[in-house]
Design an enzyme around this catalytic site. Structure first.
Site, short mmCIF file in Angstrom:
data_model
loop_
_atom_site.label_atom_id
_atom_site.label_comp_id
_atom_site.label_asym_id
_atom_site.label_seq_id
_atom_site.Cartn_x
_atom_site.Cartn_y
_atom_site.Cartn_z
N PHE A 251 0.81 -1.23 0.00
CA PHE A 251 0.00 0.00 0.00
C PHE A 251 0.84 1.28 0.00
O PHE A 251 0.38 2.33 0.40
CB PHE A 251 -0.96 0.01 1.19
CG PHE A 251 -1.70 -1.28 1.39
CD1 PHE A 251 -2.50 -1.79 0.39
CD2 PHE A 251 -1.57 -2.01 2.56
CE1 PHE A 251 -3.17 -2.99 0.56
CE2 PHE A 251 -2.23 -3.21 2.74
CZ PHE A 251 -3.04 -3.71 1.74
N GLU A 718 -6.22 1.99 -6.71
CA GLU A 718 -6.50 3.05 -5.74
C GLU A 718 -7.79 3.81 -5.99
O GLU A 718 -8.32 4.47 -5.10
CB GLU A 718 -5.31 4.03 -5.74
CG GLU A 718 -4.05 3.39 -5.19
CD GLU A 718 -2.78 4.15 -5.52
OE1 GLU A 718 -2.28 4.87 -4.64
OE2 GLU A 718 -2.25 4.00 -6.63
#
Length: 757
Positions: A251, A718
C-alpha cells in the site's frame, strides 16, 4: 536464485483467442493456498541469527542510558548494536538525492525524533533471546515535550506537496466567483492519521559475502531498493541481490527501503553472520510511513442553475520534524469539476512522528472525501439531486490545465452505477427512508478518480527452439495478481498460449520493472513486456522473411502475424511456419528481444490522463444508538483496457472496502501527553471485516483510451477508495440529516441537536 512460477496449471476458464481480457485465476494461487509461496521471513539461511529492534517509548528527547551489559549477559544474545558500535556507512542516511529518497534512522546518534524510533538492535541465536535481550536494555531518557496534533506547532507553507508539486495553485478569481454566486457553502473536514497495516510486516533476511549482499525483503521497487542499499554501503548495485517474489501487501509502505531493513543489513555486517529482522505489528507505527492527518476547508459558489462559480480547497497537514512529505489533499479539486475559478492551497506543521509517506491514493483519498462531501452539500443547498449536480458540473477537460481527457467515460460510470443501484427512487431530503426494522436508511454517492500514471520499466523476452517462450522482468506482486496479468500480456506479446510461456519476476537481477505504486505497475511493466515481445517477434520475422527456404520469404513489406506459436503472412495466412521451424533452420537454440515501458512525453504534454468511476452507497443507522452499517455498495469504473476482469474486480472491491474503512473505521489515536500511538495493533486499530461490508458490486465500464499508452491500460488499485469514502459520508447525512465533518464518523458526531430535529 530467480523464482520461476509454473504457468502450466489449467485456468478456471478456457481461453478464447487473446489471453488479455480473460478472467484467468491467479497463477500463484496454488502456491499461496498450499503455503508453498515463500515470503521474505520464511527464509532461514544456515547460521542465521535473529535481530530485534529496541524502540523508543518517547516522542522527543535523547537516550540517556541503555543497560547493554544486562542484555549481553542474557543466554543466547550475541551482540547489541547501538550508535557506538554500529558499522560505518558510506553515505549519510539523512542525505536526499532525489524526490523518492527519505531520511532514515540508522542509529546515527542518541537523539529520539518520534515514538517507535529504533534506539538499538539486539542480535541473538533465537528470536526469544533477542526479544528478551531488547527488554533488558531498560532505556532511560531525557524527555522533551511532544508536539502532536495539527495545532501542536507553528504552521508554514511547504515548498512542495506530494512529489514536488506546488503547494498553491489557482486559476480565475475565486473571491469574485464567490461574491457573484447565488448560493455558497463553506465547510471544514478533518481526517486522522492512518497506518498501512499490511498483513506481512516489514522484514529482511540478509547475508554478506565480502562486499556482496544477498537479501530477502518485501519491496515494491526492487531496483530503487537495490540502488539505495548500494549507495548507503558504498558497493556496486549489481553486488546487491534482492529477492521479493511475494508481498503480503504494501500500500505504499514498501515502496522505498526503510530504516529497520537497513538496520538488519548493518546487524549482519556487525556479527558476520546471516541475520533476520522482522518488525512486530506495533513497531510498524512510526519508521515505515503513514497517512498524515488533514484539516480541509472547502468554499464553493453556485449560480442560479447550480453551476459552480468558484471552488476553493485549502488543506492543512503535517510532516515529521526532520523530513518532508506533505499530503497533497487539496489537489483532489484539480481534476473533476468545472469552475471558472479554482484555488487549492496547503499549509503544514512539523510534529514528533515518523515521516508520513505514500499511502494508497495519497492526496486523492484524503482530499476526495472532503471534496465529495462538499459537492453533496452544495447540491442540496441548490435543491438539486447530487447526481444531477455532478452531471451539470463535471469537467469535459481537466479543469486546471484545460487538457482533454476521457470525460465521456465518467458520464457512463454515473449512468451504469445509478441504474444498478436504483438511485432514481432516492428522495431528495434526508431522514425520509426507513427499513422494515425501523433503521434510518440513507443513499449517497461519490465520484472516483485517479491519475493514469506510468513510470520506467524494462523486460527481456526469449523464444526457444521448442517453440516455448520466456519473459523476464523484475516485477513485484503485492497480492493484486501481477504474476497473472503480466503473464497474460507476455503470452499475447509472444503470440503464444499462456501455458507455453515461462514468466520470471521478483528478483533484482532481472530487468528493472519500475515501482509497483501509483496504480501504474501494470501499465509500466506491461508495456515493457509488450514491447519485449514485439522486439523478439520482429527478430524472428527478419530471420524468416529473409530466408528463401521459408514460406514467409519476401513478406517483409507486407508484414507477418504472430499467433499460436506461428508466423503467418499478413496478406496470405495460408502461408506460415512455426517458431521452432524458423529457429531450427537458422541453427539457433533461442532468440531474444528487449523492451522498455515509459510514458510518451508528447502525449503527456497534450492529454490529461485519468481513470474515472462513480460509487453509490446505502447505509442503515440505528435511530436510538446512532450505530452505522454500510449495507450496499455499487461502483462503476472506467479504467482503460482490462487485462483480467477477475483481478480488476478484486482490486475495485479492495478499494471500495478501504473507502468504507476511511469513512467509518480507521484512525490512529495519539496520546497527547506522550505522543505515542495508543492503538498500535490490529485489535484497536479498526479496519472492516466481512460483516462490515455485506454487499459490494463493481461494474467494469468499457473504455478505449488511445492516448494513455499503446495497450490502453490504466490503474485500478487506488481509484475505488476515492469515490467510496465520500459516498458513505453522504449516505450518512441522507439517513440522519447530520453532516459528517470528522472522520472516521463517530456515534457521538451524530447524536447532537440535529439528530433529534
Amino acid at each position: 536464485m530467480t523464482l520461476e512460477l509454473s504457468l502450466n496449471q489449467q485456468p478456471a476458464h478456457a481461453r478464447q483467442g487473446s489471453s488479455i481480457g480473460q478472467p484467468l485465476t491467479r497463477r500463484d494461487g496454488f502456491l499461496k493456498v498450499t503455503g508453498a509461496a515463500r515470503y521474505a521471513a520464511d527464509n532461514h539461511p544456515p547460521g542465521m541469527l535473529y535481530a530485534v529492534l529496541a524502540v523508543s517509548s518517547i516522542a522527543r528527547g535523547r537516550v540517556a542510558a541503555l543497560d547493554i551489559e544486562a542484555a549481553k549477559a542474557h543466554q543466547g544474545v550475541v551482540e547489541v548494536m547501538t550508535p557506538k558500535n554500529r558499522p560505518a556507512l558510506a553515505a549519510d542516511p539523512d542525505a536526499k538525492d532525489h524526490p523518492f529518497m527519505f531520511r532514515l534512522d540508522l542509529l546515527q546518534n542518541d537523539q529520539v525524533r518520534y515514538p517507535n524510533q529504533s534506539i538499538a538492535v539486539v542480535i541473538a541465536e533465537t528470536l526469544e533471546a533477542a526479544t528478551e535481550g531488547a527488554a533488558l536494555l531498560s532505556p532511560r531518557y531525557e524527555v522533551l515535550p511532544a508536539r502532536v496534533g495539527l495545532d501542536g506547532a507553528e504552521s508554514f507553507v511547504p515548498r512542495g506537496v506530494g512529489v514536488g508539486g506546488p503547494a498553491v495553485q489557482h486559476k480565475g478569481d475565486v473571491e469574485a466567483g464567490l461574491k457573484s454566486a447565488k448560493t455558497r457553502i463553506e465547510a471544514t473536514y478533518e481526517t486522522p492519521a492512518q497506518y498501512h497495516n499490511a498483513m506481512e510486516p516489514h522484514a529482511i533476511v540478509v547475508a554478506w559475502d565480502g562486499d556482496t549482499l544477498s537479501i530477502d525483503t518485501p519491496s515494491q521497487g526492487l531496483a530503487m531498493a537495490q540502488g539505495r542499499i548500494a549507495g548507503l554501503f558504498g558497493i556496486a548495485p549489481e553486488n546487491v541481490h534482492i529477492r521479493s517474489p511475494f508481498l503480503g501487501g504494501g500500500f505504499g509502505s514498501k515502496g522505498m527501503i526503510s530504516g529497520p531493513q537497513v538496520l538488519g543489513i548493518l546487524a549482519a555486517r556487525l556479527v558476520g553472520r546471516p541475520v533476520k529482522l522482522v518488525l512486530r505489528r506495533e513497531q510498524m507505527y512510526g519508521p515505515v510511513g503513514h497517512r498524515a492527518p488533514t484539516r480541509q476547508t472547502l468554499r464553493m459558489g453556485m449560480d442560479g442553475e447550480g453551476r459552480l462559480t468558484a471552488l476553493d480547497h485549502h488543506a492543512k497537514t503535517a510532516s515529521s520534524t526532520f523530513d518532508d512529505f506533505f499530503e497533497p489533499a487539496a489537489d483532489a479539486s484539480h481534476t473533476l469539476y468545472a469552475s471558472p475559478a479554482i484555488a487549492t492551497s496547503h499549509d503544514a506543521v512539523r510534529l514528533d512522528t515518523g515521516t508520513p509517506l505514500f499511502m494508497r491514493a495519497p492526496g486523492e483519498a484524503t482530499g476526495s472525501i472532503a471534496l465529495e462531501s462538499a459537492i453533496d452539500e452544495a447540491a442540496h443547498a441548490c435543491g438539486m439531486d447530487p447526481l444531477e449536480f455532478r452531471l451539470r458540473n463535471y469537467a469535459e477537460v481537466e479543469p486546471m490545465t484545460g487538457k482533454p481527457f476521457s470525460s465521456k467515460a465518467l458520464r457512463e460510470c454515473y449512468r451504469q452505477a445509478a441504474e444498478t443501484f436504483g438511485w432514481a427512487s432516492r428522495p431528495l431530503q434526508p431522514r425520509l427512508m426507513r427499513d422494515a426494522d425501523g433503521f434510518l436508511t440513507g443513499w449517497g454517492m461519490g465520484t472516483a478518480t485517479f491519475p493514469a500514471l506510468m513510470f520506467q520499466a524494462e523486460a527481456r523476452a526469449v523464444l526457444r527452439a521448442d517453440g516455448s517462450g520466456l519473459m523476464e522482468t523484475g516485477a513485484q506482486d503485492m497480492g493484486q495478481g501481477a504474476w497473472t496479468a503480466f503473464a497474460q500480456i507476455a503470452a499475447d506479446g509472444l503470440g503464444l498460449d499462456i501455458d507455453q510461456v515461462d514468466f520470471r519476476a521478483g528478483s533484482s537481477d532481472l530487468p528493472n520493472a519500475g515501482i509497483a505504486g501509483g496504480s501504474g505497475h501494470t501499465a509500466t511493466a506491461g508495456m515493457a513486456i509488450h514491447n519485449a515481445g514485439a522486439a523478439v517477434i520482429a527478430r524472428l520475422a527478419d530471420l524468416a522473411t529473409g530466408n528463401e527456404a521459408s514460406p514467409l520469404f519476401g513478406a517483409g513489406n507486407e508484414g507477418v502475424l504472430a499467433r499460436g506459436g506461428h508466423l503467418y503472412r499478413r496478406d496470405d495466412e495460408s502461408r506460415g511456419e512455426s517458431y521452432a521451424e524458423i529457429l531450427k533452420r537458422a541453427g539457433l537454440t533461442e532468440i531474444e528481444g528487449h523492451g522498455k515501458g515509459a510514458p510518451d512525453p508528447a502525449s503527456q504534454e497534450t492529454y490529461a490522463k485519468h481513470a474515472h468511476g462513480a460509487v453509490f452507497a446505502e447505509v442503515k443507522v440505528d435511530p436510538d444508538f446512532g450505530q452505522i452499517r454500510v449495507t450496499r455498495l455499487v461502483g462503476a469504473f472506467a479504467a482503460g483496457r482490462v487485462i483480467n476482469p477477475r483481478l480488476v474486480r478484486s482490486q475495485y472491491y479492495g478499494g471500495m472496502i478501504w473507502g468504507v474503512s476511511f469513512a467509518l473505521h480507521e484512525e490512529a489515536i495519539t496520546d497527547r501527553r506522550s505522543g505515542r500511538i495508543q492503538n498500535a495493533n490490529l485489535a484497536e486499530y479498526h479496519v472492516p471485516v466481512n460483516a462490515d461490508v455485506p454487499s459490494v458490486e463493481a461494474l467494469l465500464v468499457h473504455e478505449d483510451d488511445p492516448h494513455v499508452n499503446a495497450l490502453g491500460i490504466k490503474g485500478v488499485g487506488e481509484i475505488g477508495i476515492t469515490g467510496t469514502a465520500g459516498a458513505v459520508a453522504n449516505a450518512v447525512w441522507h439517513a440522519t440529516g447530520v453532516r459528517p465533518r470528522r472522520f472516521p464518523i463517530r456515534i457521538e458526531d451524530l447524536l447532537g441537536e440535529e439528530w433529534s430535529a
